[in-house]
Write an enzyme that holds these catalytic residues in place. Structure first.
Site, PDB file in Angstrom:
ATOM      1  N   ARG A  51      65.392  14.463  -1.285  1.00 51.99           N
ATOM      2  CA  ARG A  51      65.695  15.876  -1.539  1.00 51.99           C
ATOM      3  C   ARG A  51      67.175  16.156  -1.728  1.00 51.99           C
ATOM      4  O   ARG A  51      67.577  16.880  -2.653  1.00 51.99           O
ATOM      5  CB  ARG A  51      65.199  16.762  -0.395  1.00 51.99           C
ATOM      6  CG  ARG A  51      63.752  17.156  -0.506  1.00 51.99           C
ATOM      7  CD  ARG A  51      63.167  17.308   0.856  1.00 51.99           C
ATOM      8  NE  ARG A  51      63.153  15.998   1.488  1.00 51.99           N
ATOM      9  CZ  ARG A  51      62.151  15.138   1.362  1.00 51.99           C
ATOM     10  NH1 ARG A  51      61.077  15.464   0.732  1.00 51.99           N
ATOM     11  NH2 ARG A  51      62.229  13.928   1.897  1.00 51.99           N
ATOM     12  N   THR A  52      67.999  15.634  -0.839  1.00 55.61           N
ATOM     13  CA  THR A  52      69.407  16.027  -0.895  1.00 55.61           C
ATOM     14  C   THR A  52      70.039  15.573  -2.212  1.00 55.61           C
ATOM     15  O   THR A  52      70.668  16.362  -2.917  1.00 55.61           O
ATOM     16  CB  THR A  52      70.173  15.478   0.320  1.00 55.61           C
ATOM     17  OG1 THR A  52      69.511  15.927   1.503  1.00 55.61           O
ATOM     18  CG2 THR A  52      71.611  15.987   0.343  1.00 55.61           C
ATOM     19  N   LYS A  80      81.270  -4.962  -1.811  1.00 62.99           N
ATOM     20  CA  LYS A  80      82.333  -5.978  -1.901  1.00 62.99           C
ATOM     21  C   LYS A  80      83.414  -5.735  -0.855  1.00 62.99           C
ATOM     22  O   LYS A  80      84.436  -6.411  -0.833  1.00 62.99           O
ATOM     23  CB  LYS A  80      82.990  -5.925  -3.288  1.00 62.99           C
ATOM     24  CG  LYS A  80      82.057  -6.117  -4.453  1.00 62.99           C
ATOM     25  CD  LYS A  80      82.888  -6.005  -5.746  1.00 62.99           C
ATOM     26  CE  LYS A  80      82.005  -5.978  -6.965  1.00 62.99           C
ATOM     27  NZ  LYS A  80      82.797  -5.584  -8.161  1.00 62.99           N
ATOM     28  N   ARG A 101      76.804  10.994   1.085  1.00 63.17           N
ATOM     29  CA  ARG A 101      76.012  10.712   2.294  1.00 63.17           C
ATOM     30  C   ARG A 101      76.373   9.314   2.781  1.00 63.17           C
ATOM     31  O   ARG A 101      76.482   8.386   1.976  1.00 63.17           O
ATOM     32  CB  ARG A 101      74.520  10.783   1.983  1.00 63.17           C
ATOM     33  CG  ARG A 101      73.674  10.229   3.105  1.00 63.17           C
ATOM     34  CD  ARG A 101      72.215  10.516   2.926  1.00 63.17           C
ATOM     35  NE  ARG A 101      71.934  11.931   3.130  1.00 63.17           N
ATOM     36  CZ  ARG A 101      70.701  12.439   3.209  1.00 63.17           C
ATOM     37  NH1 ARG A 101      69.658  11.637   3.102  1.00 63.17           N
ATOM     38  NH2 ARG A 101      70.514  13.719   3.391  1.00 63.17           N
ATOM     39  N   HIS A 129      74.978  17.874   8.815  1.00 63.08           N
ATOM     40  CA  HIS A 129      74.343  17.960   7.488  1.00 63.08           C
ATOM     41  C   HIS A 129      74.453  19.415   7.016  1.00 63.08           C
ATOM     42  O   HIS A 129      73.472  20.145   6.983  1.00 63.08           O
ATOM     43  CB  HIS A 129      72.886  17.520   7.598  1.00 63.08           C
ATOM     44  CG  HIS A 129      72.206  17.215   6.300  1.00 63.08           C
ATOM     45  ND1 HIS A 129      72.697  17.614   5.069  1.00 63.08           N
ATOM     46  CD2 HIS A 129      71.046  16.553   6.043  1.00 63.08           C
ATOM     47  CE1 HIS A 129      71.872  17.196   4.123  1.00 63.08           C
ATOM     48  NE2 HIS A 129      70.870  16.559   4.687  1.00 63.08           N
TER      49      HIS A 129
HETATM   50  C1  NCD Z   1      67.266  14.992   6.689  1.00 64.84           C
HETATM   51  C2  NCD Z   1      68.473  14.093   6.788  1.00 64.84           C
HETATM   52  O1  NCD Z   1      68.749  13.318   5.884  1.00 64.84           O
HETATM   53  O2  NCD Z   1      69.150  14.221   7.798  1.00 64.84           O
HETATM   54  N1  NCD Z   1      66.695  15.006   5.416  1.00 64.84           N
HETATM   55  C3  NCD Z   1      67.197  15.862   4.465  1.00 64.84           C
HETATM   56  O3  NCD Z   1      68.323  15.749   4.065  1.00 64.84           O
HETATM   57  N2  NCD Z   1      66.405  16.836   4.030  1.00 64.84           N
HETATM   58  C4  NCD Z   1      66.276  14.804   7.781  1.00 64.84           C
HETATM   59  C5  NCD Z   1      65.770  13.443   8.066  1.00 64.84           C
HETATM   60  O4  NCD Z   1      66.121  12.455   7.425  1.00 64.84           O
HETATM   61  O5  NCD Z   1      64.958  13.345   8.988  1.00 64.84           O
END
Ligand code: NCD
Length: 303
Positions: A51-52, A80, A101, A129
């Site tokens: 999703r993100t 590397k 991320r 997040h």
């Molecule tokens: C979450 C995350 O990555 O922290 N997912 C997201 O971004 N919607 C929740 C999770 O991974 O459980």
């Protein structure tokens, strides 16, 4: 030039502006379809995501912009031995904004300190997040019509769940929020997040029993047990099914409860609940794209 590493870098007025903007984008998408023409978003994902990453990419495409990046550390020069700082400097030569991320807490902050373009934290380890939180706030505003006067239950892995940490921090600034923290003993909210609640004199209860608190909740925020952050598999296996939301568990819940989950879901919400009108988690998925469009416009200072 501004980055977004921690949700508290946005004040409540700015959050309101982002929510208003997202609602305007939902109502008038065509108005925004050329706003980022010629701009590029780099998605640097050192950890899995559906999703993100896809919502960031869809957001940039719907603004008329373009996207480049990678979706796993192994396909970047991190494999590397390249540092986050050098990756950030490099990406600054090719893109206008970064969404990053990383499994290490603080990595997006290091990137922001070294990039010459805005950096958005798209999740750093078990820490924060902020864009999921913006998604959650937009969802709460749309579902409940307010961000105050709410009893919010957080259930599952409150220790490693970064979406929980950011959302608690964000909600701590609104009036009359009661926090109900439901987790196994081993997965309780870390003390550094609990400090925020204590420092601001906010009302909270901690329990292991979801059923006993169900009737008072306006929002139930379910979370996955974060397998990848455990030190051993046995602990994960013992704790993974601590809470499973099945339809009968909702018998005592409010008729207008909003059931939220950042997703991915593993086992913690049974699929029968998906058709319950109180289930909001797929609405969250869609809201995530619109609020990220609003955030990209803000950080790129597009009028
Ligand atoms: C979450 C995350 O990555 O922290 N997912 C997201 O971004 N919607 C929740 C999770 O991974 O459980």
């Amino acid at each position: 030039m501004r980055s977004l590493i921690d949700i508290l870098e946005l004040d409540v007025t700015e959050i309101k502006e982002l929510i208003d903007k997202a609602n305007d984008i939902i109502a008038n998408p065509v108005k925004y379809s050329e706003k980022c023409r010629g701009k590029k978003l780099a998605t640097l994902f050192f950890e899995p995501s559906t999703r993100t990453r896809l919502s960031f990419e869809a957001a940039m495409y719907e603004l008329g912009g373009n996207v480049l990046g990678f979706s796993e550390a192994q396909s970047s020069s991190a494999a590397k031995g390249e540092s986050i700082a050098d990756t950030a400097k490099t990406t600054s030569c090719y893109a206008d904004i970064i969404a990053m991320r990383h499994p290490k807490e603080g990595a997006p902050l290091v990137a922001a300190m070294n990039a010459s373009i805005p950096v958005i934290n798209a999740g750093d380890g078990g820490h924060n997040h902020p864009t999921q939180t913006l998604t959650d706030l937009l969802t709460i505003q749309r579902e409940k019509g307010r961000l105050n006067n709410l009893t919010v239950g957080f259930c599952g892995d409150l220790k490693f769940g970064r979406t929980v940490h950011s959302l608690i921090n964000a909600l701590s600034r609104y009036e009359n929020i009661k926090f109900v923290l439901v987790s196994p003993e081993e997965l309780k909210l870390p003390s550094y997040v609990k400090e925020t609640l204590k420092k601001n004199n906010l009302e909270y209860v901690q329990t292991t029993d979801l059923d006993s608190v169900m009737p008072e909740l306006d929002i139930l925020y379910m979370t996955r047990v974060q397998r990848e952050r455990f030190f051993n598999e046995e602990d994960y296996l013992r704790l993974k099914d601590s809470y499973i939301l099945r339809p009968e568990r909702l018998n005592t819940a409010k008729a207008d409860l909003a059931i939220m989950h950042p997703l991915p879901r593993v086992n913690e919400i049974s699929v029968e609940i998906d058709s319950d009108p109180r289930a909001c988690y797929f609405k969250q998925v869609l809201n995530g794209k619109y609020i990220r469009m609003a955030l990209i416009l803000k950080l790129l200072e597009v009028e």
